[in-house]
Write a protein that holds these residues in place. Structure first.
Motif, PDB file in Angstrom:
ATOM      1  N   THR A  57       0.759  -1.305  -0.063  1.00 43.21           N
ATOM      2  CA  THR A  57       0.054  -0.038  -0.126  1.00 43.21           C
ATOM      3  C   THR A  57       0.772   1.311  -0.202  1.00 43.21           C
ATOM      4  OG1 THR A  57      -1.707  -1.229   1.205  1.00 43.21           O
ATOM      5  CG2 THR A  57      -2.140   1.210   1.207  1.00 43.21           C
ATOM      6  N   SER A  61       0.810   4.225  -3.026  1.00 47.60           N
ATOM      7  CA  SER A  61       0.793   5.533  -3.069  1.00 47.60           C
ATOM      8  C   SER A  61       1.635   6.239  -4.019  1.00 47.60           C
ATOM      9  CB  SER A  61       1.037   5.974  -1.460  1.00 47.60           C
ATOM     10  OG  SER A  61       1.159   7.205  -1.347  1.00 47.60           O
ATOM     11  N   VAL A  64       1.008   5.216  -7.897  1.00 47.89           N
ATOM     12  CA  VAL A  64      -0.158   5.928  -8.338  1.00 47.89           C
ATOM     13  C   VAL A  64       0.041   7.237  -8.683  1.00 47.89           C
ATOM     14  CG1 VAL A  64      -2.556   6.584  -7.992  1.00 47.89           C
ATOM     15  CG2 VAL A  64      -1.793   4.328  -7.384  1.00 47.89           C
ATOM     16  N   LEU A  71      -4.789   1.472 -12.950  1.00 51.04           N
ATOM     17  CA  LEU A  71      -5.906   0.998 -12.123  1.00 51.04           C
ATOM     18  C   LEU A  71      -7.001   0.012 -12.840  1.00 51.04           C
ATOM     19  CD1 LEU A  71      -6.080   4.473 -10.315  1.00 51.04           C
ATOM     20  CD2 LEU A  71      -5.398   2.397  -9.316  1.00 51.04           C
ATOM     21  N   ARG A  72      -7.374   0.415 -13.952  1.00 44.07           N
ATOM     22  CA  ARG A  72      -8.354  -0.332 -14.502  1.00 44.07           C
ATOM     23  C   ARG A  72      -8.230  -1.819 -14.697  1.00 44.07           C
ATOM     24  NH1 ARG A  72     -12.167   2.663 -17.512  1.00 44.07           N
ATOM     25  NH2 ARG A  72     -11.673   4.705 -17.359  1.00 44.07           N
ATOM     26  N   VAL A  75      -7.763  -3.518 -10.989  1.00 45.07           N
ATOM     27  CA  VAL A  75      -9.136  -3.918 -10.571  1.00 45.07           C
ATOM     28  C   VAL A  75      -9.833  -5.211 -11.189  1.00 45.07           C
ATOM     29  CG1 VAL A  75     -11.480  -2.934 -10.062  1.00 45.07           C
ATOM     30  CG2 VAL A  75      -9.531  -1.546  -9.488  1.00 45.07           C
ATOM     31  N   ILE A 206      -4.731  -5.199  -1.962  1.00 41.74           N
ATOM     32  CA  ILE A 206      -6.035  -5.661  -1.750  1.00 41.74           C
ATOM     33  C   ILE A 206      -6.151  -7.387  -1.608  1.00 41.74           C
ATOM     34  CG2 ILE A 206      -8.497  -5.815  -3.191  1.00 41.74           C
ATOM     35  CD1 ILE A 206      -7.315  -3.598  -5.195  1.00 41.74           C
TER      36      ILE A 206
ATOM     37  N   MET B   1     -10.506  12.360 -15.970  1.00 45.89           N
ATOM     38  CA  MET B   1     -10.979  11.654 -14.741  1.00 45.89           C
ATOM     39  C   MET B   1      -9.832  10.761 -14.183  1.00 45.89           C
ATOM     40  SD  MET B   1     -12.685   8.123 -14.541  1.00 45.89           S
ATOM     41  CE  MET B   1     -13.314   7.193 -13.311  1.00 45.89           C
ATOM     42  N   ASP B   2      -8.997   9.976 -15.050  1.00 45.26           N
ATOM     43  CA  ASP B   2      -8.083   9.207 -14.428  1.00 45.26           C
ATOM     44  C   ASP B   2      -7.095  10.000 -13.481  1.00 45.26           C
ATOM     45  OD1 ASP B   2      -9.046   6.871 -15.611  1.00 45.26           O
ATOM     46  OD2 ASP B   2      -7.636   6.667 -17.107  1.00 45.26           O
ATOM     47  N   GLU B   6      -6.425   8.905  -9.885  1.00 48.21           N
ATOM     48  CA  GLU B   6      -4.992   8.475  -9.198  1.00 48.21           C
ATOM     49  C   GLU B   6      -4.466   9.368  -8.229  1.00 48.21           C
ATOM     50  OE1 GLU B   6      -2.622   9.001 -12.962  1.00 48.21           O
ATOM     51  OE2 GLU B   6      -3.283   7.016 -13.473  1.00 48.21           O
ATOM     52  N   VAL B   9      -6.840   8.210  -4.967  1.00 44.79           N
ATOM     53  CA  VAL B   9      -6.078   6.758  -4.441  1.00 44.79           C
ATOM     54  C   VAL B   9      -5.013   6.885  -3.693  1.00 44.79           C
ATOM     55  CG1 VAL B   9      -5.257   4.411  -5.638  1.00 44.79           C
ATOM     56  CG2 VAL B   9      -7.401   5.294  -6.280  1.00 44.79           C
ATOM     57  N   SER B  10      -4.088   7.731  -4.490  1.00 46.87           N
ATOM     58  CA  SER B  10      -2.582   7.997  -3.640  1.00 46.87           C
ATOM     59  C   SER B  10      -2.926   8.501  -2.386  1.00 46.87           C
ATOM     60  CB  SER B  10      -1.816   8.923  -4.700  1.00 46.87           C
ATOM     61  OG  SER B  10      -0.607   9.300  -4.055  1.00 46.87           O
ATOM     62  N   THR B  13      -4.408   6.039   0.103  1.00 47.66           N
ATOM     63  CA  THR B  13      -3.327   4.811   0.596  1.00 47.66           C
ATOM     64  C   THR B  13      -2.279   5.380   1.288  1.00 47.66           C
ATOM     65  OG1 THR B  13      -2.308   5.307  -1.506  1.00 47.66           O
ATOM     66  CG2 THR B  13      -3.659   3.077  -1.301  1.00 47.66           C
ATOM     67  N   ARG B  14      -1.688   6.765   1.102  1.00 48.63           N
ATOM     68  CA  ARG B  14      -0.826   7.382   1.842  1.00 48.63           C
ATOM     69  C   ARG B  14      -1.270   7.547   3.277  1.00 48.63           C
ATOM     70  NH1 ARG B  14       1.294  12.756  -0.217  1.00 48.63           N
ATOM     71  NH2 ARG B  14       0.873  11.619  -2.161  1.00 48.63           N
ATOM     72  N   THR B  54      -7.430   0.216   4.080  1.00 47.02           N
ATOM     73  CA  THR B  54      -6.905   0.914   3.111  1.00 47.02           C
ATOM     74  C   THR B  54      -6.903   0.752   1.639  1.00 47.02           C
ATOM     75  OG1 THR B  54      -5.660   1.849   4.833  1.00 47.02           O
ATOM     76  CG2 THR B  54      -4.837   2.317   2.657  1.00 47.02           C
ATOM     77  N   PRO B  55      -6.585  -0.610   1.381  1.00 46.70           N
ATOM     78  CA  PRO B  55      -6.612  -0.969  -0.175  1.00 46.70           C
ATOM     79  C   PRO B  55      -7.947  -1.192  -0.471  1.00 46.70           C
ATOM     80  CG  PRO B  55      -5.383  -2.725   1.032  1.00 46.70           C
ATOM     81  CD  PRO B  55      -5.548  -1.660   2.073  1.00 46.70           C
ATOM     82  N   VAL B  59     -10.307   0.813  -3.498  1.00 49.65           N
ATOM     83  CA  VAL B  59     -11.492   0.272  -4.579  1.00 49.65           C
ATOM     84  C   VAL B  59     -12.721   0.980  -4.548  1.00 49.65           C
ATOM     85  CG1 VAL B  59     -12.365  -1.901  -5.389  1.00 49.65           C
ATOM     86  CG2 VAL B  59      -9.961  -2.187  -4.332  1.00 49.65           C
ATOM     87  N   LEU B  62     -12.618   4.063  -6.077  1.00 46.36           N
ATOM     88  CA  LEU B  62     -12.711   3.815  -7.752  1.00 46.36           C
ATOM     89  C   LEU B  62     -14.175   3.693  -8.056  1.00 46.36           C
ATOM     90  CD1 LEU B  62      -9.872   1.378  -8.420  1.00 46.36           C
ATOM     91  CD2 LEU B  62     -10.010   3.741  -9.317  1.00 46.36           C
ATOM     92  N   LEU B  74     -15.608   0.337 -15.451  1.00 44.74           N
ATOM     93  CA  LEU B  74     -15.004   0.401 -14.200  1.00 44.74           C
ATOM     94  C   LEU B  74     -16.001   0.208 -12.864  1.00 44.74           C
ATOM     95  CD1 LEU B  74     -11.987   0.728 -13.077  1.00 44.74           C
ATOM     96  CD2 LEU B  74     -12.647   3.104 -13.273  1.00 44.74           C
ATOM     97  N   SER B  78     -15.089  -2.638 -10.221  1.00 44.82           N
ATOM     98  CA  SER B  78     -14.752  -2.387  -8.877  1.00 44.82           C
ATOM     99  C   SER B  78     -15.820  -2.765  -7.810  1.00 44.82           C
ATOM    100  CB  SER B  78     -14.575  -1.120  -8.595  1.00 44.82           C
ATOM    101  OG  SER B  78     -15.363  -0.166  -9.416  1.00 44.82           O
TER     102      SER B  78
END
Lengths: 276, 94
Positions: A57, A61, A64, A71-72, A75, A206, B1-2, B6, B9-10, B13-14, B54-55, B59, B62, B74, B78
């Protein structure tokens, strides 16, 4: 207190070595905890899987943020990997300690061979039908090369099956399973190495979280050992990522592969009751 | 959007890794203090929970962002991953 300190040091070393060698720390940590601290396999695997969640994880960070993670794709492949992790963790509960030792021994030898083998040169591939429909192709800016790299994803069904297998192994032994996912994405799918490693890291978090829930539910998590291991692994991985650019890993890889083979054989022999 | 995706998500997770590391360090030091042993155990469990969530939260984010962006594929993928995790918990498998 002593066991906690030794667990922290062992996890720090495996996190450091894992980062230097491009391996997940779990493959190093579990045998160390079993052979040096004489912990039961289930306790060692539980501590290791939590450490795997933490380190993957943390690296996710960064990956990413740098746009390396697809990511697609991650998942999508997690559909089968999570199922695999659940199957693997359930198998662990049913399997006895000797059989687990044999399986871990075999995985260690496999990891050593994979490390010695040179990974083939990356060739860009065109996305197959499934990958095109799901828009799994990606691109990232390669800082070292100074160019934008675009890639497609081929042989998606085969990668999906291998991801399930990686999930089973992850749930079974408390290791990340990146040793299967990265070559599958890189060699079969045509995903560039950097993107494959980053995507695998996202997935490992995950998958490992799914397996960790099972270990916790069955009471295999020793709170002191697991928390020491997590903290040690985080420090080790962070140190490793700083040292990696300055270290020549060729001879280190060779030495470590031999060591992995010896430990792997030792685990197999203890599993079949020849060398306890 | 991506790019937004990103970034989020970053961040998640941090934040998850830092806060769980903090909780685990705190809990571990409490475990070795005689009067706070029980509290230390609870704090460590919270640390584990934060780490494991966290992970999964990544998701979930997402899924939420793809719903907002009407990215059906997507969203479905997810949500399916989350369902596999949740179904396992609900059935007592996990």
């Amino acid at each position: 207190m002593f066991t906690a300190l030794i667990s922290l040091i062992l996890a720090l070393l495996s996190g450091l070595l894992g980062a230097l060698l491009g391996l997940g720390g779990g493959v190093i940590l579990v045998p160390l905890l079993v052979l040096l601290l004489h912990l039961p396999m289930h306790t060692a695997s539980a501590a290791s899987i939590l450490a795997v969640v933490a380190t993957s994880t943390a690296s996710t960070s960064n990956y990413v943020r740098e746009g390396l993670t697809n990511l697609r794709l991650g998942v999508f492949l997690e559909l089968s990997t999570t199922l695999g992790a659940i199957s693997g963790a359930l198998m662990t509960i049913a399997m006895g300690e000797p059989l687990l030792r044999v399986v871990l021994g075999l995985i260690l030898i496999y990891a050593a061979i994979m490390m010695l083998r040179r990974i083939g040169e990356w060739k860009p591939k065109v996305s197959d039908g499934l990958a095109s429909r799901l828009k799994l192709d990606g691109c990232y800016y390669d800082k070292a090369e100074g160019i934008e790299i675009a890639y497609g994803v081929d042989k998606t069904p085969a990668i999906l099956i291998l991801s399930y297998l990686a999930g089973v192994i992850s749930g079974l032994l408390g290791i990340g399973g990146g040793g299967i996912k990265v070559p599958a994405m890189n060699l079969l799918g045509g995903v560039p190495m950097k993107a494959a490693v980053a995507t695998s890291s996202f997935m490992i978090g995950i998958t490992a979280a799914a397996a960790a829930i099972i270990y916790m539910r069955y009471g295999y998590c020793n709170s002191i050992i697991a928390s020491s291991v997590i903290l040690g692994a985080l420090i080790g991985a962070s140190l490793g990522s700083r040292i990696t650019p300055r270290v020549r890993s060729g001879s280190l890889k060779m030495l470590f592969s031999i060591l992995l083979i010896i430990v792997g054989l030792r685990m197999i022999l203890s599993g079949v009751g020849i060398w306890m | 959007m991506d790019v937004t995706l990103e970034r989020i998500v970053s961040l998640i997770t941090r934040f998850g890794v830092y806060s769980s590391a903090l909780l685990l360090s705190l809990g571990l030091s409490m475990r070795f203090t005689a009067s706070m042993r029980r509290l230390g155990y609870v704090v460590i469990q919270f640390g584990f929970l934060t780490l494991i969530s966290t992970p999964i939260a990544a998701v979930a984010s997402l899924a939420i962002l793809s719903v907002i962006e009407r990215d059906v594929k997507l969203t479905l993928t997810s949500i399916l991953v989350l369902l596999i995790l949740l179904l396992g918990i609900a059935l007592g498998v996990i």
